[in-house]
Each structure stands twice: as structure tokens, then as C-alpha cells.
Write a protein that holds these residues in place. Structure first.
Motif, PDB file in Angstrom:
ATOM      1  N   ILE A 192       0.845  -1.209   0.000  1.00  0.00           N
ATOM      2  CA  ILE A 192       0.000   0.000   0.000  1.00  0.00           C
ATOM      3  C   ILE A 192       0.871   1.246   0.000  1.00  0.00           C
ATOM      4  CG2 ILE A 192      -1.641   1.352   1.369  1.00  0.00           C
ATOM      5  CD1 ILE A 192      -2.844  -1.319   2.313  1.00  0.00           C
ATOM      6  N   GLY A 193       1.935   1.232   0.830  1.00  0.00           N
ATOM      7  CA  GLY A 193       2.834   2.378   0.875  1.00  0.00           C
ATOM      8  C   GLY A 193       3.485   2.628  -0.475  1.00  0.00           C
ATOM      9  N   ALA A 194       3.883   1.560  -1.142  1.00  0.00           N
ATOM     10  CA  ALA A 194       4.505   1.715  -2.457  1.00  0.00           C
ATOM     11  C   ALA A 194       3.523   2.298  -3.462  1.00  0.00           C
ATOM     12  CB  ALA A 194       5.028   0.353  -2.944  1.00  0.00           C
ATOM     13  N   ARG A 195       2.285   1.840  -3.402  1.00  0.00           N
ATOM     14  CA  ARG A 195       1.273   2.356  -4.332  1.00  0.00           C
ATOM     15  C   ARG A 195       0.966   3.835  -4.061  1.00  0.00           C
ATOM     16  NH1 ARG A 195      -3.114  -2.679  -4.619  1.00  0.00           N
ATOM     17  NH2 ARG A 195      -1.761  -4.088  -5.866  1.00  0.00           N
ATOM     18  N   VAL A 196       0.902   4.200  -2.760  1.00  0.00           N
ATOM     19  CA  VAL A 196       0.658   5.602  -2.421  1.00  0.00           C
ATOM     20  C   VAL A 196       1.808   6.474  -2.906  1.00  0.00           C
ATOM     21  CG1 VAL A 196       0.468   7.244  -0.509  1.00  0.00           C
ATOM     22  CG2 VAL A 196      -0.843   5.116  -0.463  1.00  0.00           C
ATOM     23  N   ALA A 197       3.057   5.991  -2.694  1.00  0.00           N
ATOM     24  CA  ALA A 197       4.217   6.753  -3.158  1.00  0.00           C
ATOM     25  C   ALA A 197       4.199   6.902  -4.674  1.00  0.00           C
ATOM     26  CB  ALA A 197       5.500   6.052  -2.708  1.00  0.00           C
ATOM     27  N   GLN A 198       3.808   5.808  -5.335  1.00  0.00           N
ATOM     28  CA  GLN A 198       3.725   5.856  -6.794  1.00  0.00           C
ATOM     29  C   GLN A 198       2.658   6.855  -7.250  1.00  0.00           C
ATOM     30  OE1 GLN A 198       2.707   2.088  -8.563  1.00  0.00           O
ATOM     31  NE2 GLN A 198       3.228   2.747 -10.646  1.00  0.00           N
ATOM     32  N   LEU A 199       1.525   6.869  -6.521  1.00  0.00           N
ATOM     33  CA  LEU A 199       0.437   7.781  -6.866  1.00  0.00           C
ATOM     34  C   LEU A 199       0.848   9.235  -6.670  1.00  0.00           C
ATOM     35  CD1 LEU A 199      -2.543   8.271  -7.636  1.00  0.00           C
ATOM     36  CD2 LEU A 199      -3.117   8.032  -5.206  1.00  0.00           C
ATOM     37  N   THR A 200       1.509   9.527  -5.534  1.00  0.00           N
ATOM     38  CA  THR A 200       1.911  10.916  -5.263  1.00  0.00           C
ATOM     39  C   THR A 200       2.954  11.417  -6.243  1.00  0.00           C
ATOM     40  OG1 THR A 200       3.543  10.119  -3.652  1.00  0.00           O
ATOM     41  CG2 THR A 200       1.354  10.747  -2.806  1.00  0.00           C
ATOM     42  N   GLN A 201       3.690  10.490  -6.847  1.00  0.00           N
ATOM     43  CA  GLN A 201       4.704  10.878  -7.821  1.00  0.00           C
ATOM     44  C   GLN A 201       4.163  10.939  -9.244  1.00  0.00           C
ATOM     45  OE1 GLN A 201       7.948   8.146  -7.305  1.00  0.00           O
ATOM     46  NE2 GLN A 201       8.390   8.828  -5.207  1.00  0.00           N
ATOM     47  N   SER A 202       2.905  10.558  -9.385  1.00  0.00           N
ATOM     48  CA  SER A 202       2.318  10.561 -10.727  1.00  0.00           C
ATOM     49  C   SER A 202       2.062  11.989 -11.184  1.00  0.00           C
ATOM     50  CB  SER A 202       1.013   9.768 -10.740  1.00  0.00           C
ATOM     51  OG  SER A 202       0.040  10.429  -9.963  1.00  0.00           O
ATOM     52  N   ARG A 203       2.020  12.182 -12.468  1.00  0.00           N
ATOM     53  CA  ARG A 203       1.805  13.507 -13.030  1.00  0.00           C
ATOM     54  C   ARG A 203       0.397  14.024 -12.709  1.00  0.00           C
ATOM     55  NH1 ARG A 203       3.624  14.322 -19.118  1.00  0.00           N
ATOM     56  NH2 ARG A 203       5.580  13.809 -18.037  1.00  0.00           N
ATOM     57  N   GLY A 204      -0.594  13.142 -12.718  1.00  0.00           N
ATOM     58  CA  GLY A 204      -1.968  13.555 -12.421  1.00  0.00           C
ATOM     59  C   GLY A 204      -2.119  14.085 -11.010  1.00  0.00           C
ATOM     60  N   GLN A 257       0.265  15.393  -9.126  1.00  0.00           N
ATOM     61  CA  GLN A 257       0.968  16.663  -9.033  1.00  0.00           C
ATOM     62  C   GLN A 257       0.166  17.801  -9.662  1.00  0.00           C
ATOM     63  OE1 GLN A 257       4.814  15.911 -10.757  1.00  0.00           O
ATOM     64  NE2 GLN A 257       5.550  14.714  -8.990  1.00  0.00           N
ATOM     65  N   TYR A 258      -0.502  17.484 -10.793  1.00  0.00           N
ATOM     66  CA  TYR A 258      -1.379  18.484 -11.395  1.00  0.00           C
ATOM     67  C   TYR A 258      -2.511  18.879 -10.442  1.00  0.00           C
ATOM     68  CZ  TYR A 258       0.772  17.992 -16.015  1.00  0.00           C
ATOM     69  OH  TYR A 258       1.645  18.020 -17.067  1.00  0.00           O
ATOM     70  N   GLY A 259      -3.104  17.841  -9.822  1.00  0.00           N
ATOM     71  CA  GLY A 259      -4.191  18.117  -8.881  1.00  0.00           C
ATOM     72  C   GLY A 259      -3.731  18.916  -7.688  1.00  0.00           C
ATOM     73  N   ALA A 296      -3.611  24.129  -4.813  1.00  0.00           N
ATOM     74  CA  ALA A 296      -2.846  25.250  -4.275  1.00  0.00           C
ATOM     75  C   ALA A 296      -3.147  26.529  -5.043  1.00  0.00           C
ATOM     76  CB  ALA A 296      -1.354  24.939  -4.337  1.00  0.00           C
ATOM     77  N   GLY A 297      -3.266  26.405  -6.371  1.00  0.00           N
ATOM     78  CA  GLY A 297      -3.600  27.573  -7.179  1.00  0.00           C
ATOM     79  C   GLY A 297      -4.968  28.128  -6.852  1.00  0.00           C
TER      80      GLY A 297
END
Length: 526
Positions: A13-25, A27-29, A34-35
Motif C-alpha cells: 500500500i505504501g509503495a502504491r501511495v508513493a507511486q500515486l503521489t509521484q504521478s503527473r496527475g 501533481q497536477y491536482g 494550491a492555485g
């Protein structure tokens, strides 16, 4: 085995979360969120600067900062004890001035009821112990008591007794009171030149009328404009405090705009800049309470039409004065030595396209008993947003047109009686006397400044008051202060209203205010 499996699952689960947070989508979100937050604050700052200007915004920021710093400092134990002690002393002083020592303790409910004679004797004793006197009958009181004479008071007392138990919440039981209420509202609508489909209700006073106007425009904006939260109203600094009170209760933001230092009218450019997408209503006074001046209602109405928002005209004070100025010949004002016109009345009622609601107190210059006002709307469709209806209550369908459920029908009946007893001729006579007295007082001050008479050059009249209120300020440039005016008038038995920003005093003329010329020219020490 189970522990190992759980650990592997958590790692997965931790690996998947890390993978998700590093995804481009993601980061865009994250950037979009923040914007959005930054953009929201930018918009708020933009509208704040637009409404207040740089100086006004800086002043507001300084006031906010100073207030919060002061509150933090006052939490220090030593200062808190001192403030508490001083506040206790102030409370005792106020209590002593309002309640004599003998009446500070409220007596309990008597075991056995008092006879009528005992009731009257107890009231006489209270009047004496509280220092009651008849100073208001001398005519030296600014506003406070508005009445049409002893004969009218006797009539209203008899009417009140006749309808003492009437409650308009049950119109089927008190149809006469319901008819009287309709006739009172119709009379006020006619005075304010309302269109055929206009509507209104009676209320308990100007504050409730204003509250209902704000509430109605909020609900209208919710239904018709889709503004579901963050409502705002634009209010001149000279408008009645009841608008801020209503806004606080209804979770509405007030954007205050300054008035011109000379004309005492709302500054139109600042009003325009204070309007935002969440603005639901502008406010105008006709006239305002502090200095008796009238806002530029046609210009404010044009702004309201442009932005498709409401415009409420607060005519609580001038309710039964302004509608009669034209017929008495006082609406045109009078020429000044410099060629300009003083005291001229500008359009203020429903004839001005853009005015959506008007509040009018019948318990002031309408001479009805206290607790009586009328709120009027340009259309019955707008008025429906004022009503409250609960169709699912276990007690049955509940509906009320105003804040109160049960209402004193006797007040409606006495208001109806006052209007019908005085009639148009009676109000015209009162208008001539009241406005005539106010203008004599104002002119008595102006004349000497123009080298024409024995006025008081150290004072100046605020703006051009159109009706019954005249306010005086002192010319600070020559070291004058307005404080001695109130003190000197007080020594002569007068009770005037003290004002702030600018420091001034005002007198609200009533039918009991007699114009003693000497009281305005016999001051020294300015």
C-alpha cells in the motif's frame, strides 16, 4: 505468518501511495488545489483594495492588527485584573445612574395579586424613585418621543384597550385587525408611489423592517441569482447600525463605504468599486439618522440596475416627512447667497427605477405608538422571500410574514387609528411645522458665518439636511470643539444626540420642539 502477510500488505500500500503521489496527475491536482487557494485569497484582496482603496485597506489592516494585539496584551494576568476592576466600577456607575439604590433588587412575584389601586400606587412610587419627570413635554428633547398631542394619545389609548387581546397570527379570529393592517400598508405604499403590484407588511419597528429587507434580498439572491453563500451588502458609513446587526445575524458581509465630508452622501465611486459578484443589495438613507442628509438615490439605483441587485431605501426616520415635502413646497429647498440651493429633496421613492424596497416607521412622524413600522417591496413576488412557512410541523402548517409569530393586534389598530385620525392634512401641517423649525435652526447658525445675522461662526451644519434633523460640527481649524455645545444646551434643559466621525451633535425636531433663538446664539467658550 499472519504478521508477515500484514507487513507485506502495508508495504505494498505504501509503495502504491508513493507511486500515486509521484504521478503527473496527482501533481497536477496538487498544483490546481494550491492555485485555487491562492486565487481565492487574491480575489479577496483585490475586492478589498478595490472597495477601500490602498489607504482605506491599510487603515483597516492597522485597526485589525491593533485590536488583536491589544486583546492579546489584555490577557496578561496583571492587566486583566486591572481591566476587570475598572469594568466593575463602570458597571456600578451605570447601574447607579439608571437604577436608584432602592430599586436595584428586583422584587419577586407577589404571592397575592395587587389591586388596581395598589398597581397605580406602585407605579407612582417607581416614577418618583426613578426620578421621572415631564422634561420631554417641554420640547427640548431631540427625537425620542414622537406624538401628535394629548388628544391623539387619548384616542390611541382607547383603541389599544379595544383591541388589547387581538393577535394577527389568527386572522380568522380577528378579521378587523387584518383589514387594518392591509390598509396601513396600502396607505404607505401610496405615499411612496409604489407600482400596482407592490406589497408590504407591518413590523415591530425600523430594525425589524431593515432585518426583513436584508433577509428578503438574501433569499432572492439565493433563488434568482444562485448566490448560495458569501452574500454581501454595500452600506454607507452613515446608514443605520441595524444593517450591520441584520448582517451579523444572517451571516452576510457588510462592505462599508465612506460618505463625502461635505455633502454627507455616499461616495458613488466607492460604492461602485465595493460591488462584487456576491453583492445582493445596496443601501441608501432618506434621510440618515446621524446628520439628516439624503443619499443620491437615483445614482445608486442606476448602479443597482446595472449589476442586477437590490436597492433598499431606509426612510424609517423620514417616513412621514419626506412624502409631504413636495406638497408643502419645501421639497425645492431654498436659495443660498452663493447661488446654490439648500435643503432640496432628491427623488427617493418607488418612482426611482431600481428601488426594490423601502422601510418606513409609522411610530416616528406617523405618530403611532412605539413598536410600529412598515416594510415595502416593489412587487409581491419579492415579498414572498420574506415569509417563513413550515409545512411539516407536527402542530400543523405554520406560517408567519415577519419575525414574530404572535403579534400585538392593538399596535396595528392604533397605527391605523393614527393615520386615519390625522389624515393627509394633519401630516402636511406637521411637516410644515417640523421641517420649518429644523430649517430655522440651521439658518440661525449659517447667517452669521455669512455676515448676515447673529449666528455661531464656530459651528457648521453637516451637509444639507432635507427634513427634521440638523447636525452641527465645530470648525477644528480655529481650535473649536463641539463638546461645549452639548454641555451648554444641557445646562439649559436640552437633550441633544452626540455623534462621532465627525464629532458633532444633532437635534431631531418634533412637533414639541419650539425654536428658542437665544438657545442657539448664547454660547461662549468655543
Amino acid at each position: 505468518m499472519t504478521t508477515t502477510t500484514t507487513s507485506q500488505q502495508l508495504q505494498l500500500i505504501g509503495a502504491r501511495v508513493a507511486q500515486l503521489t509521484q504521478s503527473r496527475g496527482f501533481q497536477y491536482g496538487q498544483s490546481a488545489l494550491a492555485g485555487y487557494v491562492v486565487w481565492t485569497y487574491v480575489i479577496r484582496v483585490y475586492y478589498e483594495l478595490r472597495a477601500r482603496g490602498i489607504r482605506g485597506s491599510a487603515r483597516a489592516l492597522w485597526t485589525w492588527s491593533a485590536r488583536h494585539v491589544l486583546l492579546l496584551v489584555l490577557r496578561l494576568p496583571r492587566l486583566q485584573r486591572r481591566v476587570t476592576s475598572e469594568m466593575d466600577d463602570a458597571r456600578k456607575s451605570i447601574r447607579a445612574s439608571l437604577l436608584p439604590q432602592s430599586t436595584e433588587t428586583t422584587p419577586p412575584l407577589p404571592l397575592h395579586g395587587l389591586s388596581p389601586a395598589e398597581i397605580h400606587a406602585a407605579m407612582d412610587a417607581l416614577d418618583v424613585s426613578m426620578g421621572a419627570d415631564a422634561t420631554w413635554t417641554s420640547g427640548k428633547i431631540s427625537g425620542a418621543v414622537y406624538h401628535g398631542g394629548p388628544a391623539l394619545s387619548d384616542l390611541l389609548a382607547s383603541v389599544y384597550a379595544r383591541y388589547l387581546l387581538a393577535n394577527p397570527l389568527h386572522p380568522e379570529l380577528f378579521p378587523a385587525v387584518r383589514a387594518m393592517e392591509a390598509q396601513v400598508v396600502a396607505a404607505c405604499l401610496a405615499l411612496y408611489n409604489a407600482p400596482p403590484n407592490a406589497a408590504g407588511t407591518t413590523t415591530s419597528g425600523g430594525t425589524e423592517s431593515i432585518f426583513l429587507a436584508v433577509k428578503t434580498h438574501r433569499e432572492w439572491a439565493r433563488a434568482e441569482r444562485g448566490i448560495a453563500k458569501g452574500w454581501e451588502i454595500v452600506v454607507p458609513e452613515s446608514a443605520h447600525a441595524a444593517f450591520e446587526k441584520a448582517a451579523e445575524w444572517l451571516c452576510i458581509r457588510v462592505r462599508k463605504v465612506p460618505v463625502h465630508p461635505v455633502t454627507r452622501k455616499a461616495v458613488l465611486a466607492r460604492v461602485s468599486r465595493a460591488i462584487t459578484p456576491n453583492t445582493i443589495m445596496l443601501v441608501a438613507s432618506a434621510p440618515n439618522f446621524p446628520d439628516g442628509n439624503q443619499d443620491d438615490i437615483p445614482a445608486l439605483a442606476a448602479l443597482a440596475r446595472k449589476h442586477r441587485i437590490g436597492l433598499h431605501v431606509d426612510a424609517c426616520l423620514g417616513g412621514f416627512i419626506l412624502p409631504f415635502l413636495e406638497e408643502t413646497g419645501l421639497a425645492a429647498g431654498s436659495p443660498a447667497p452663493d447661488g446654490r440651493t439648500r435643503y432640496a429633496l432628491a427623488p427617493f421613492d418607488f418612482r426611482v427605477d431600481g428601488v426594490t424596497s423601502v422601510s418606513c416607521d409609522t411610530h416616528k412622524y406617523g405618530f403611532a405608538p412605539k413598536g410600529s413600522s412598515v416594510i415595502m417591496y416593489r412587487s409581491a413576488a419579492l415579498r414572498r422571500y420574506q415569509y417563513y412557512i413550515s409545512p411539516d410541523w407536527s402542530g400543523g402548517v405554520y406560517a408567519s410574514p415577519s419575525i414574530s409569530g404572535s403579534r400585538p393586534g392593538a399596535l396595528i389598530a392604533t397605527t391605523w387609528a393614527a393615520l386615519h385620525h390625522l389624515g393627509r392634512a394633519g401630516y402636511l401641517d406637521a411637516c410644515r411645522a417640523i421641517v420649518g423649525a429644523a430649517r430655522k435652526i440651521a439658518e440661525g447658525r449659517r447667517m452669521r458665518a455669512l455676515g448676515l445675522d447673529d449666528g455661531i461662526p464656530e459651528l457648521y451644519v453637516l451637509g444639507n439636511p432635507v427634513a427634521s434633523v440638523v447636525a452641527f460640527g465645530a470648525r477644528v481649524s480655529d481650535g473649536s470643539s463641539v463638546d461645549p455645545l452639548g454641555d451648554a444646551m444641557g445646562r439649559r434643559g436640552w437633550h441633544l444626540n452626540a455623534l462621532a466621525d465627525p464629532p458633532a451633535v444633532h437635534i431631531a425636531c418634533t412637533v414639541r420642539v419650539w425654536v428658542f433663538v437665544w438657545c442657539w446664539v448664547a454660547f461662549v467658550g468655543f
